[in-house]
Design an enzyme around this catalytic site. Structure first.
Site, short mmCIF file in Angstrom:
data_model
loop_
_atom_site.label_atom_id
_atom_site.label_comp_id
_atom_site.label_asym_id
_atom_site.label_seq_id
_atom_site.Cartn_x
_atom_site.Cartn_y
_atom_site.Cartn_z
N MET A 69 26.96 45.66 34.70
CA MET A 69 27.99 45.06 33.87
C MET A 69 28.32 43.64 34.38
SD MET A 69 27.97 47.61 31.85
CE MET A 69 29.29 47.39 30.66
N SER A 70 29.59 43.30 34.54
CA SER A 70 29.94 41.91 34.86
C SER A 70 29.59 41.50 36.29
CB SER A 70 31.43 41.67 34.61
OG SER A 70 31.67 41.55 33.22
N LEU A 71 29.12 42.41 37.10
CA LEU A 71 28.55 42.00 38.37
C LEU A 71 27.34 41.10 38.13
CD1 LEU A 71 28.07 44.60 41.27
CD2 LEU A 71 26.98 42.37 41.25
N LYS B 107 27.34 38.54 36.47
CA LYS B 107 27.81 37.16 36.56
C LYS B 107 27.55 36.57 37.94
CE LYS B 107 31.58 37.65 33.15
NZ LYS B 107 31.28 38.97 32.61
#
Length: 386
Positions: free
Chosen positions: A105-107, A109
């Site tokens: 998921m947003s990891l 980024k």
């Protein structure tokens, strides 16, 4: 729950996400980020591992709880604690195994942030440049007045609602554009057509505004600066250098565009290997893979405090797509919804990689961060083996 029970319509929805988060490749289009031909980075196991049933960590009600209870409460799929190249603790739960790949998921980024550092160090990316200098297609939209550095630090200010539980919010529209959710009439098809249509913005650089679309704009910039597709840049400059056991993946939309803000996935041990590279100041067997000065600037943090409305606890800062909590260990971390973590503690030299499927999408709560800090300190107390 079997693979046939998971679909593009439910893989993000509890309880289906308990399988969906590590069966993404069965239901969503993905591109491979190849590991390359480098030898696998060996990890050794300690003879004195963490005892999850005896170790205590701060609990959500302010009372200590057993680490095993913490792992159960946060619906952990897998956790790995690494000090140097020694595995201090490792556990897998349910149908998830060491060979399974899990979306982070947003990891994702934080991977983009390190890739940006490589390109900046090579003179291919200028953080002070305006976004349209690399992506003219965005000259008339929400990101027209933003700089690359403001993308990196989440201080760009597009009109973009990140309310995960609000289906009309831009974050949901972006998910549908990326092919993550069933589309509705009138939806845009494709990540970059969606980004190009965004209009309106606040004052860029005036404060912190966590936004997934900002990372996808950054990925677009990185492609133009690096002269290759995002997945290829990630393979060339990052993934092929960490000594991974397996390829990674990134989800792609109908046009083959990677969903850089949230779409990467990998094995747990390989996530820990990436964390080890970052904590080693970017050095791998005498080679500077990631620029040490970029990592140092990242660890010093950003100019604005993060907010309680974001995925991280209030009071820290954000720099180069990483969260900086401001604790006395100088820790920094990447995080994704439903409880994906890469926690790096420079003082103890500990990396913690954690995959989860929590009931709520929020992540980075103070209680979880405190627990990860406690696990890191406990791992440092285990005697090193010669």
């Amino acid at each position: 729950m079997t693979s046939s029970d998971i679909s593009s319509g439910n893989w993000l929805t509890p309880p289906h996400h308990r399988s969906g988060l590590h069966r993404v490749e069965d239901v969503i289009s993905c591109a491979t980020v190849a590991r390359g031909d480098a030898p696998v980075r060996g990890l050794q196991c300690t003879r004195n591992p963490l005892d999850w049933d005896l170790l205590t960590v701060p609990g959500p009600e302010g009372r200590p709880i057993r680490a095993a209870e913490f792992l159960a409460r946060t619906h952990t799929d897998g956790i790995l604690v690494l000090r140097g190249d020694t595995v201090i603790g490792e556990r897998y739960f349910g149908e998830f195994t060491s060979a399974s790949r899990h979306i982070v998921m947003s990891l994702s980024k934080s991977f983009a942030g390190m890739l940006a550092g490589v390109l900046a160090s090579a003179g291919l990316l200028e953080p002070d440049a305006a976004v349209p200098a690399y992506v003219p297609e965005l000259a008339g939209g929400s990101y027209a007045g933003a700089t690359v550095g403001q993308l990196l630090d989440m201080t760009a200010a597009p009109h973009y609602d990140m309310s995960y539980l609000e289906p009309t919010a831009e974050v949901h529209v972006g998910d549908r554009a990326a092919g993550w959710r069933p589309r509705r009439p009138g939806d845009v098809v494709g990540i970059r057509p969606f980004l190009s249509r965004l209009r309106g913005a606040g004052r860029h650089g005036a404060g912190f505004q966590y936004c997934s679309g900002t990372t996808d704009v950054l990925a677009w910039v990185l492609e133009r600066a690096g002269g290759a597709g995002y997945g290829e840049l990630m393979r060339r400059h990052v993934w092929s250098w960490i000594g991974a056991e397996d390829d990674a993946f990134v989800t792609v939309d109908d046009h083959g565009t990677p969903y850089a803000c949230a779409g990467m996935g990998m094995r747990l041990r390989d996530l820990a290997r990436f964390g080890r590279l970052v904590l080693d100041d970017g050095w791998r067997e005498g080679t500077a893979v990631l620029p040490a000065d970029w990592i140092a600037r990242t660890r010093r943090g950003g100019d604005f405090a993060t907010t309680a409305e974001s995925d991280a606890a209030a009071g820290g800062t954000y720099k180069n797509q990483w969260w900086i909590p401001g604790d006395d260990h100088g820790s920094f971390y990447g995080v994704g919804i439903f409880g994906q973590y890469l926690w790096l503690d420079p003082r103890t030299d500990v990396v913690i990689a954690k995959f989860s499927a929590t009931d709520e999408p929020v992540a980075g709560t103070p209680a979880v961060l405190d627990a990860l800090g406690a696990i890191s300190r406990a791992a440092a107390e285990i005697p090193q083996e010669g």
